[in-house]
Enzyme design. Structure first.
Site, PDB file in Angstrom:
ATOM      1  N   ALA A 114       0.839  -1.204   0.000  1.00  0.00           N
ATOM      2  CA  ALA A 114       0.000   0.000   0.000  1.00  0.00           C
ATOM      3  C   ALA A 114       0.871   1.250   0.000  1.00  0.00           C
ATOM      4  CB  ALA A 114      -0.903   0.000   1.227  1.00  0.00           C
TER       5      ALA A 114
ATOM      6  N   GLY B 151       0.453  -5.619  -0.253  1.00  0.00           N
ATOM      7  CA  GLY B 151      -0.315  -5.556  -1.492  1.00  0.00           C
ATOM      8  C   GLY B 151       0.500  -5.965  -2.704  1.00  0.00           C
TER       9      GLY B 151
ATOM     10  N   GLU C  94       0.232  -9.596  -2.829  1.00  0.00           N
ATOM     11  CA  GLU C  94      -1.142  -9.962  -3.199  1.00  0.00           C
ATOM     12  C   GLU C  94      -1.367  -9.784  -4.699  1.00  0.00           C
ATOM     13  OE1 GLU C  94      -2.855  -7.443  -0.035  1.00  0.00           O
ATOM     14  OE2 GLU C  94      -3.928  -9.243   0.611  1.00  0.00           O
TER      15      GLU C  94
ATOM     16  N   GLU D 228       0.999  -6.991   7.244  1.00  0.00           N
ATOM     17  CA  GLU D 228      -0.161  -6.229   7.734  1.00  0.00           C
ATOM     18  C   GLU D 228      -0.396  -6.381   9.239  1.00  0.00           C
ATOM     19  OE1 GLU D 228       0.078  -7.881   4.981  1.00  0.00           O
ATOM     20  OE2 GLU D 228      -0.705  -6.650   3.338  1.00  0.00           O
TER      21      GLU D 228
END
Ligand code: NAI
Length: 699
Positions: free
Chosen positions: A61, A102, A105, A125
């Site tokens: 992120a 992210g 991901e 996270e």
């Protein structure tokens, strides 16, 4: 451009380009989906590679979007990953350097993955009190296997790509490149080799099972409970991964989303996210730009081999920087060096330090009795007795011998750094470096900026702080700097609580239940009650109208200085740190109360906590107003790193923001009505009153 689109023959390459770590901010996400659309529309393109420019594939992120609605603005990361999965042409992730959160991901949504060796892979996270929120908990167990995936998700720790590639049966990486340099070429080759393979593989379609199902997750829950220390996220990681093994992929994704959103609203996650940002912000000094030139620090001198001098020296030895310690007498040097040795030897014994590392560190340490031996040092840190006269003598000597441009620092905890600077002809080179005891362990370093301290000195010591792994917070010059100035008010309030009806044990227990590492009375016993006594004696003449409880003075008059005398607010058994309540001390407090004509009152734990914490908050607001701290988050870092404030509450100022400053002021007004308390004490700092009235917060 936050991502570049290029075509190499029949392969399109989308290169994330959002320095420093290719954070997946809105513009970058948009550029990725645009690239995918373009590649799919171009008949000449057969396959697509996604990679990252510079120092990362992607760090996840974009922290600039943290917690803001922009983070979810379409295309959000979930939509980007869906677009990747739905691409009619295969998408290959070419991963290198850093692939986290992210970023991982996104890679897991690609049809194929090739990684360079040495790449750090993580889903961090949990460190922000969250779980991965874009399919990480559902795809990583499918790609890597349930156990290794859960370990990574619960710990948040990075693992090297080549280690992960060795896990039996793993489907995370289709290939490990021969080297980071050959990654681009090998990714193109992989893309070409799979261009016509249909159907294209997707991680979501992989099976996800654990052979011991229930028993394994029960075991994992127990393990996590012990480690989580009051944080909800780690247990939720287990829930989400368990869902991956029990539910269809789409259902699992919904469960992940629900958990993610619920955690986002917890005060624990808000605190951790605040600390993450606060920690990065400490090094930003408003008028000292990041590109300020720095002085080179290749060697350090330390004056005084006592408690602090020894610990301070160890920091630099650990970082491979040579240290020369100066003392007045050989015996003092010998004692100081022996303590350093003992510290290292105990680390060696515990297996925390290798013997050769220990010897290497000790070889960087030299000693002297003569100032003339210090000329070569780039930085000198003074840690002698806390008396202005002694500091004056030392700094005059330093001014005489140190080479031009050397930084002259004082570890004083209470004295005026500007005055110390005035003993030299180079006040621009003088700065306070306030370490906390034990200096080789405690993370906090208050960097005290004098009126004349040069900007390059500030830039240098802040960078040096990072090198010796400290959290450095800048403080202006004032009595007690940030931390001790606030703790004085907290201590005063603790005294009023005793006068009104509490025992030291009740106060300590209440604030420890709130999460503090130690209550004020146990802390006093650890630090030495005589230190506070000396300060109060000074205050009685400096500020005669300031109200104090007399109980701490009575305690000191009995010689109960704390752990070092075996007795303080509590009793101590030699060699142990357990605080044992003492009936005589309780009687002393009761007698004093009776002498003042006070009828004791039962005080709730909630009131104790509010009175102690809001004492910190009010003084913190004054510190901001006076410009001693440049931002509220710096004050939080001081309290989290140096004073045992509970991490999951994010520091006193953040905590006050969460309670609501209006409510804080209301409570203070209530306390001011209490005839036993000092009404003046509870006068809200003008900044606090103003923010509360405007419905604003410190941050
Ligand atoms: P200490 O008494 O353990 O050590 C002071 C050392 O300085 C002694 O070894 C003494 O021989 C030496 N010394 C005194 N005058 C000297 C001189 N003129 N030249 C060379 N050496 C000299 O004291 P401690 O606790 O290490 O404190 C040192 C400084 O650090 C003080 O300014 C204190 O306020 C500050 N400080 C102390 C903390 C603590 O928790 N002890 C925490 C933060 C700062």
């Amino acid at each position: 451009m936050t991502a570049q689109y290029t075509v190499h023959g029949d392969v399109a390459v989308i290169t994330l380009n959002n320095p420093p770590v290719n954070g997946l901010g809105h513009a970058t996400r948009l550029a990725v989906t645009d690239g995918l659309v373009k590649a799919n529309a171009d008949a000449a393109v057969k396959a697509i590679v996604i990679t990252g420019a510079g120092k990362a594939f992607s760090g996840g992120a974009d922290i600039k979007e943290f917690g803001s609605p922009k983070a979810m603005q379409e295309p959000n990361l979930l939509s980007v990953i869906l677009t990747v999965e739905n691409s009619a042409k295969p998408v290959v992730a070419a991963i290198h350097s850093v692939c986290m959160g992210g970023g991982l991901e996104l890679a897991l949504g690609c049809h194929y993955r090739i990684a360079a060796p040495g790449c750090s892979v993580a889903l961090p996270e949990v460190k922000l009190g969250l779980i991965p929120g874009a399919g990480g908990t559902q795809r990583l167990p499918r790609a890597l296997g349930v156990e290794p995936a859960l370990n990574m998700i619960v710990s948040g720790e990075p693992v090297k790509s080549e280690m992960l590639a060795m896990l039996p049966g793993q489907k995370l990486f289709d290939k490990i490149a021969a080297s980071p340099e050959s990654l681009a070429e090998e990714a193109l080759a992989l893309a070409r080799s799979v261009a016509d393979v249909r159907p294209m593989p997707l991680v979501r379609n992989l099976p996800c099972k654990h052979p011991q199902g229930d028993a394994y997750f029960q075991f994992a829950r127990n393990m996590v409970k012990g480690m989580a220390k009051g944080f909800p996220a780690p247990a939720k990681c287990v829930d989400a991964v368990e869902a991956a093994t029990r539910k269809r992929f789409d259902e699992g994704m919904l469960i992940e989303r629900e958990i993610f959103i619920a955690l986002m609203w917890t005060s624990e996650s808000a605190a951790l996210r605040h600390i993450f940002m606060a920690d990065r912000a400490t090094s930003k000094i408003p008028d000292v730009p990041a590109d300020t030139p720095q002085r080179e620090i290749k060697s350090v001198a330390v004056i005084g081999a006592g408690t602090m001098g020894g610990g301070i020296s160890m920091n630099f030895l650990n970082a491979g920087i040579p240290v020369k310690i100066l003392e007045m007498k050989q015996e003092a040097l010998d004692r100081g060096i022996a303590t350093i040795r003992k510290n290292y030897e105990s680390q060696v014994k515990k297996g925390k330090l290798k013997q050769d590392k220990y010897e290497q560190r000790m070889s960087l340490l030299t000693t002297t009795l003569s100032y003339d031996d210090l000329t070569g040092a780039d930085l000198v840190i003074e840690a002698v007795f806390e008396e202005m006269g002694v500091k004056e003598a030392v700094f005059k000597e330093l001014d005489r011998v140190m080479k031009p441009g050397a930084i002259l620092a004082s570890n004083t905890s209470t004295l005026d750094v500007d005055k110390i600077a005035s003993f030299t002809n180079r006040p621009q080179d003088v700065v306070g470096l306030h370490f906390f005891s034990p200096a080789n362990v405690m993370k906090l370093l208050e960097v005290v900026r004098g009126a004349k301290t040069a900007k390059d000195v500030m830039a240098t010591v802040m960078a040096l702080g990072k090198k010796i792994k400290k959290t450095s917070v800048v403080s202006g010059v004032c009595d007690g700097f940030i931390g001790n100035r606030m703790i004085e008010q907290y201590g005063r309030q603790g005294g009023f609580l005793l006068d009104e009806g509490c025992t030291p044990e009740q106060v300590d227990k209440a604030i420890e239940k709130f999460g503090f590492a130690m209550g004020p009375f146990r802390m006093g016993d650890l630090a030495g009650n005589d230190i506070g006594w000396a300060i109060r004696k000074r205050r009685y003449t400096e500020k005669p109208d300031m109200k104090y409880s007399k109980t701490a003075d009575l305690l000191c008059e009995k010689g109960r200085f704390g752990q070092k005398t075996g007795a303080g607010w509590y009793d101590y058994v030699p060699g142990k740190r357990d605080a044992i309540p003492n009936a005589e001390v309780v009687k002393m407090i009761e007698d004093h109360r009776a002498a003042l004509g006070i009828t004791p009152r039962k005080i709730s734990d909630e009131e104790i906590v509010q009175r102690l914490v809001f004492s910190l908050v009010n003084e913190g607001a004054r510190i901001l107003e006076d410009g001693i701290a440049s931002k509220a988050s710096d004050i939080d870092m001081v309290y989290l790193m140096g004073y045992g404030f509970p991490i999951y509450r994010g520091g006193p100022m953040h905590y006050a923001d969460r309670v609501g400053l209006f409510n804080v002021v209301q409570a203070m007004n209530r306390f001011a009505q209490n005839p036993m308390d000092d009404a003046k004490f509870w006068q809200p700092a003008p900044l606090l009153a103003k923010l509360a009235a405007e419905g604003k917060s410190f941050t």
